[in-house]
Design a protein around this motif. Sequence first.
Motif, short mmCIF file in Angstrom:
data_model
loop_
_atom_site.label_atom_id
_atom_site.label_comp_id
_atom_site.label_asym_id
_atom_site.label_seq_id
_atom_site.Cartn_x
_atom_site.Cartn_y
_atom_site.Cartn_z
N MET A 74 0.86 -1.19 0.00
CA MET A 74 0.00 0.00 0.00
C MET A 74 0.88 1.23 0.00
SD MET A 74 -2.97 0.90 2.75
CE MET A 74 -3.82 -0.62 2.36
N SER A 75 0.62 2.17 -0.91
CA SER A 75 1.48 3.35 -1.03
C SER A 75 0.64 4.59 -1.22
CB SER A 75 2.45 3.19 -2.21
OG SER A 75 1.74 3.03 -3.41
N MET A 76 1.30 5.75 -1.11
CA MET A 76 0.61 7.02 -1.26
C MET A 76 0.08 7.16 -2.67
SD MET A 76 2.12 10.85 -0.93
CE MET A 76 2.69 10.81 -2.60
N ASN A 77 -1.12 7.69 -2.80
CA ASN A 77 -1.72 7.96 -4.10
C ASN A 77 -0.99 9.13 -4.75
OD1 ASN A 77 -3.33 8.66 -6.28
ND2 ASN A 77 -5.24 8.33 -5.18
N PRO A 78 -0.31 8.92 -5.89
CA PRO A 78 0.46 10.00 -6.51
C PRO A 78 -0.42 11.11 -7.07
CG PRO A 78 0.37 8.08 -7.96
CD PRO A 78 -0.24 7.66 -6.66
N LEU A 79 -1.75 10.85 -7.15
CA LEU A 79 -2.65 11.85 -7.71
C LEU A 79 -3.15 12.83 -6.65
CD1 LEU A 79 -4.79 9.58 -10.08
CD2 LEU A 79 -2.79 10.97 -10.65
N LEU A 80 -2.77 12.63 -5.39
CA LEU A 80 -3.20 13.54 -4.34
C LEU A 80 -2.59 14.92 -4.58
CD1 LEU A 80 -2.83 11.38 -1.10
CD2 LEU A 80 -4.95 12.01 -2.26
N SER A 81 -3.42 15.94 -4.48
CA SER A 81 -2.93 17.31 -4.66
C SER A 81 -2.48 17.87 -3.32
CB SER A 81 -4.04 18.19 -5.26
OG SER A 81 -5.16 18.24 -4.39
N ASN A 82 -1.92 19.08 -3.35
CA ASN A 82 -1.50 19.71 -2.10
C ASN A 82 -2.68 19.81 -1.14
OD1 ASN A 82 1.04 20.04 -3.12
ND2 ASN A 82 0.78 22.20 -3.64
N ASN A 83 -2.38 19.59 0.13
CA ASN A 83 -3.36 19.69 1.20
C ASN A 83 -4.44 18.61 1.13
OD1 ASN A 83 -3.38 21.33 3.54
ND2 ASN A 83 -5.39 22.14 2.96
N GLU A 84 -4.15 17.50 0.46
CA GLU A 84 -5.03 16.34 0.46
C GLU A 84 -4.31 15.15 1.08
OE1 GLU A 84 -8.34 16.43 -3.07
OE2 GLU A 84 -6.42 15.48 -3.50
N LEU A 85 -5.10 14.24 1.62
CA LEU A 85 -4.52 13.01 2.16
C LEU A 85 -5.54 11.89 2.06
CD1 LEU A 85 -4.59 12.72 6.03
CD2 LEU A 85 -5.97 14.41 4.81
N GLU A 86 -5.06 10.68 2.22
CA GLU A 86 -5.92 9.51 2.34
C GLU A 86 -5.67 8.88 3.70
OE1 GLU A 86 -6.70 7.83 -2.15
OE2 GLU A 86 -4.92 7.13 -1.08
N ILE A 87 -6.75 8.56 4.39
CA ILE A 87 -6.62 7.94 5.71
C ILE A 87 -7.34 6.61 5.73
CG2 ILE A 87 -6.38 10.13 6.96
CD1 ILE A 87 -9.35 9.81 7.77
N ILE A 88 -6.84 5.71 6.56
CA ILE A 88 -7.51 4.44 6.82
C ILE A 88 -8.25 4.57 8.14
CG2 ILE A 88 -7.16 2.02 7.41
CD1 ILE A 88 -4.87 1.90 5.51
N GLU A 89 -9.54 4.31 8.10
CA GLU A 89 -10.35 4.31 9.32
C GLU A 89 -10.32 2.90 9.92
OE1 GLU A 89 -15.03 4.91 10.75
OE2 GLU A 89 -14.44 5.30 8.67
N PHE A 90 -9.98 2.84 11.20
CA PHE A 90 -10.00 1.54 11.88
C PHE A 90 -10.74 1.65 13.20
CE2 PHE A 90 -6.00 3.55 13.15
CZ PHE A 90 -5.97 3.34 14.52
N ILE A 91 -11.11 0.51 13.72
CA ILE A 91 -11.97 0.46 14.92
C ILE A 91 -11.28 -0.33 16.01
CG2 ILE A 91 -14.19 -0.36 15.83
CD1 ILE A 91 -15.28 0.05 12.93
N ILE A 92 -11.42 0.15 17.24
CA ILE A 92 -11.01 -0.60 18.42
C ILE A 92 -12.26 -0.83 19.27
CG2 ILE A 92 -9.63 -0.61 20.53
CD1 ILE A 92 -7.56 1.08 19.11
N ASP A 93 -12.64 -2.09 19.43
CA ASP A 93 -13.79 -2.43 20.27
C ASP A 93 -13.33 -2.48 21.72
OD1 ASP A 93 -15.59 -2.65 18.15
OD2 ASP A 93 -14.97 -4.71 17.73
N GLU A 94 -13.86 -1.56 22.51
CA GLU A 94 -13.41 -1.38 23.88
C GLU A 94 -14.41 -1.95 24.87
OE1 GLU A 94 -13.12 2.83 24.05
OE2 GLU A 94 -11.85 2.94 22.25
N LYS A 95 -13.92 -2.75 25.79
CA LYS A 95 -14.76 -3.33 26.83
C LYS A 95 -15.08 -2.28 27.89
CE LYS A 95 -13.86 -7.49 28.06
NZ LYS A 95 -13.21 -8.69 28.68
N GLN A 96 -16.36 -2.08 28.17
CA GLN A 96 -16.80 -1.09 29.16
C GLN A 96 -16.98 -1.72 30.53
OE1 GLN A 96 -17.25 2.37 27.95
NE2 GLN A 96 -15.96 1.17 26.55
N PRO A 97 -16.97 -0.91 31.60
CA PRO A 97 -17.10 -1.45 32.96
C PRO A 97 -18.37 -2.27 33.18
CG PRO A 97 -16.36 0.83 33.04
CD PRO A 97 -16.69 0.54 31.62
#
Length: 323
Positions: free
Chosen positions: A1-24
């Motif tokens: 997985m690498s940076m998209n070369p078509l991204l313009s200035n002040n743009e980015l791509e992020i991966i959203e991930f989840i952490i399932d947290e145990k509550q009290p």
Amino acid sequence: MSMNPLLSNNELEIIEFIIDEKQPDGSTYSGHYAINVAKVLEIIRMPQVTAMPGRHDPAMMGSFNLRGKVMPLLNLATWLGKEMVTTPADKVLVTEFSGVKSAFLVSSVSSIHRLAWDRIEPPNKYVQAFSHDSITGILRIQERVLFILDMEKILASMDTSLDMSRMEPAGCVDMPEPVRLLLADDSSSLRKIVKSFLEKSGYQVTTASNGREAWEYLSGLAQAQSDDVNRHDLSEIVDLVISDIEMPEMDGHALTSRIRENPALHKLPVVLFSSLITDALRAKGIKVGADRQISKPDLAGLDKIVKEIMDEKLHVKHDSSEN
């Protein structure tokens, strides 16, 4: 997985991930987080982990073999002070930044988002205090709130060789006039560390928490210069800009580009100091006009670069005065 070369200035791509947290109360809360795609090499299933001998941080789960290379595995939830609900479907983000490859355990990976940096909100002081300065940006997508983690700080807490707070300058700069630097970095902890290091080296340092704040400071100086009948040289106020790349509201590439496009600022030297200096990002830094680029956490290298640029400016100034 690498940076998209078509991204313009002040743009980015992020991966959203989840952490399932145990509550009290026994329930589960799904926390949504994000990391720059450019930092992620691949996403894999939970590997077979070998415990590390000796005492270590409880967040460090151990190591595993990835195609012949031993990788450390960090439990992000534990580092954040949470308890993760583990399942066989858990995922591992294999990353590379600050010149180091490492891996982070998460519950699942949701999607990739392409967006402008101005959609990323800087965390306010309450969020910073609550998260122990571990969040560098906040993104709202529909009804979800995503937290962008300070991965450099997390990694440095595990690897002392990456901890910039332990680094000391070799000596103090010897220049005939004070050297004034503008430092832009979204990580409040790293900003303080780098500022302290540079001040110990003998520089005068003004800080900005992101590219937009740095640009507003510089453009304000440029405007004041144009309005001043005495027309003071801008270099009497700022000699050089040091900027991170990843920053909310405006990234380092967009900041550099704006500096180069402004008639009053275009000669101002810019050094990009970032954990993300890949080949693609280095090419982008050259394209927008950065004078130098160097990877965190090389503070000694940054100090050397600043001195080299200031020596060059001094020689140019000396030669022009003789002519």
